[in-house]
Design an enzyme around this catalytic site. Structure first.
Site, short mmCIF file in Angstrom:
data_model
loop_
_atom_site.label_atom_id
_atom_site.label_comp_id
_atom_site.label_asym_id
_atom_site.label_seq_id
_atom_site.Cartn_x
_atom_site.Cartn_y
_atom_site.Cartn_z
N ASP A 133 23.90 -3.73 -12.28
CA ASP A 133 25.32 -4.09 -12.69
C ASP A 133 26.07 -2.67 -12.73
O ASP A 133 25.69 -2.05 -13.49
CB ASP A 133 25.53 -4.80 -13.58
CG ASP A 133 26.95 -5.60 -14.12
OD1 ASP A 133 27.88 -5.03 -13.48
OD2 ASP A 133 26.93 -6.71 -14.53
N ARG B 148 29.61 -2.56 -13.15
CA ARG B 148 30.99 -2.77 -13.94
C ARG B 148 31.19 -1.95 -15.08
O ARG B 148 30.10 -1.53 -15.84
CB ARG B 148 30.99 -4.32 -14.08
CG ARG B 148 31.51 -5.03 -12.93
CD ARG B 148 31.35 -6.36 -13.09
NE ARG B 148 30.34 -7.22 -13.55
CZ ARG B 148 29.89 -8.37 -13.57
NH1 ARG B 148 30.97 -9.16 -13.37
NH2 ARG B 148 28.82 -8.52 -14.27
#
Length: 354
Positions: free
Chosen positions: A286, A288
Site C-alpha cells: 500500500d 497511500r
C-alpha cells in the site's frame, strides 16, 4: 519572494520531466547522478546517457526478489546494464508483464560497491511520478545544462499541505443536500475532495470516511473490488445519520496510479493475488499517504471522527495526524464472486477487519 523554483516546484518539475522521458539530475553533497525513468526511456536518450558512464538499473527489493537479483543495498538492487543490451532489456527488468513467458533475464550482475543514496532517491522520484519503480542511473557525471536538478533529500515526500480552492452546494442522490470542497496540494499535484453531507457540527465527532479514488469501481462498477459499494454505502449512511464528511483522496490503486493498477490487474489474471502483484511490480502493499485525510479534516475544522472503515491503518494514521477516532464503524458491503479472493487477501495480508 524569489521568482526561481523552490524545492516543491523542482520536485513537481522532475516528476513531469520523467513522465515525458526527460532525465533529471540528483545531487547528494558532491555526488551527482543523471536519472531516467525506465518506463519512458527511448533509444536515443539511452545512447546519450551511456556516453556519460556506466548505467545501472535501480530496482526495489520486491522487484529484485522476483528477478532473483541480489539486493546488496537491502531495500534496492543496482543492476549493471550490459554493453549489448538496450531499451527492451531495461523494460523487461522494470515491467513484469512477460515474466512468466520470458522468465530468463540474466545473468543479472548487481553492483555492491559505493553508496546507493542517489539510487534510492531515484526510486522515490519515479514512484511519486506514478511510473514503474525502476530507474536508469549514472553517477559521477557533470550535470548537463537545462535539466531539472534537485537534491536527494528533496525527493522525500513531505507532508502535503492543502489549500482550499472552492466549495459549492451539491445535491446528491444518495446523500441528499451537501457541499463539495476542492483542495489543491501546494506541490502542484492532483486535487483532493471533501464531500460534506448535511451540516455536520465541528464540536462533536463527525461520521467520516477516507475513500481512495477508484475509477474502475466508483465509475465503471467493477466487480473486482468493493470500492463502489463502499462509496455508496458511506454516503447513504451519512444521509441517514443526518450529516457526515467523505474525503475523496486521489490515490488510485492504493497510491500507484491507474496505469500501474491495471498492470497489477493483469498480473492477477496470471494467478497472483493483489499483494503479490504489487510486489512483482516493485511496489509496497500500500503506497497511500493517509496524512492527507488528517490534513483535510483539520482544514475543515474537524478534530474528532467516527470513522467508516475496515482498515486499522486508516485509524492509526488519522490518530497520528492529530485526529481523534472515537469509534471505528464497519463498512462491510460489496462482496461478489469476482472479488471474494481479493477481499480475503486484504484480510489475511493487509489486516483489514472483514
Amino acid at each position: 519572494m524569489s521568482l526561481t523554483p523552490g524545492p516543491l516546484e523542482r520536485l513537481n518539475r522532475a516528476r513531469a520531466d520523467l513522465r515525458v522521458g526527460l532525465p533529471v539530475v540528483l545531487t547528494d553533497g558532491a555526488e551527482v547522478a543523471l536519472v531516467a525513468a525506465a518506463e519512458t526511456l527511448d533509444a536515443d536518450r539511452l545512447a546519450a546517457i551511456r556516453a556519460l558512464g556506466q548505467p545501472v538499473v535501480a530496482l526495489t527489493a520486491h522487484r529484485a526478489a522476483t528477478l532473483k537479483a541480489r539486493a546488496y543495498d537491502g531495500d534496492l538492487a543496482r543492476i549493471l546494464l550490459p554493453k549489448g543490451e538496450g531499451v527492451a532489456w531495461i523494460e523487461a527488468l522494470a515491467d513484469p508483464a512477460d515474466d512468466l513467458t520470458h522468465p530468463m533475464k540474466g545473468p543479472l550482475l548487481s553492483q555492491r560497491e559505493g553508496r546507493a543514496d542517489l539510487h534510492r532517491a531515484a526510486l522515490r522520484l519515479v514512484k511519486s511520478a506514478q511510473l514503474l519503480p525502476a530507474a536508469l542511473v549514472v553517477t559521477g557525471v557533470t550535470a548537463p545544462e537545462g535539466l531539472t536538478q534537485l537534491s536527494a533529500a528533496e525527493t522525500a515526500t513531505p507532508e502535503t499541505r492543502l489549500t482550499p480552492v472552492i466549495a459549492a452546494r451539491l445535491p446528491m442522490r444518495l446523500a441528499g443536500a451537501g457541499r463539495l470542497h476542492v483542495f489543491r496540494p501546494e506541490d502542484g499535484g492532483i486535487e483532493h475532495y471533501a464531500v460534506e453531507v448535511g451540516r455536520p457540527m465541528r464540536d462533536t465527532p463527525v461520521l467520516a470516511r477516507l475513500h481512495s479514488a477508484c475509477f474502475t469501481g466508483d465509475v465503471l462498477g467493477s466487480l473486482k473490488c468493493d470500492c463502489g459499494p463502499q462509496l455508496h454505502a458511506a454516503l447513504s449512511a451519512m444521509h441517514e445519520a443526518g450529516s457526515g464528511v467523505l474525503l475523496y483522496l486521489n490515490q488510485e490503486g492504493r497510491g500507484i496510479g491507474l496505469a500501474n493498477k491495471m498492470r497489477a490487474y493483469s498480473l492477477q489474471d496470471q494467478g497472483f493475488d493483489t499483494v503479490e502483484a504489487n510486489h512483482r511490480l516493485g511496489f509496497e502493499d500500500d503506497e497511500r499517504d493517509f496524512r492527507l485525510g488528517a490534513e483535510l479534516l483539520r482544514k475543515m475544522g474537524f478534530s474528532q471522527v467516527r470513522l467508516l472503515t475496515n482498515n486499522p491503518r486508516k485509524v492509526a494514521m488519522l490518530q497520528k495526524g492529530g485526529i481523534e477516532v472515537v469509534a471505528r464503524v464497519p463498512l462491510q458491503v460489496g462482496l461478489t464472486d469476482e472479488n471474494a479472493a481479493y477481499l480475503a487477501t486484504k484480510a489475511a495480508k493487509s489486516g483489514h477487519l472483514l
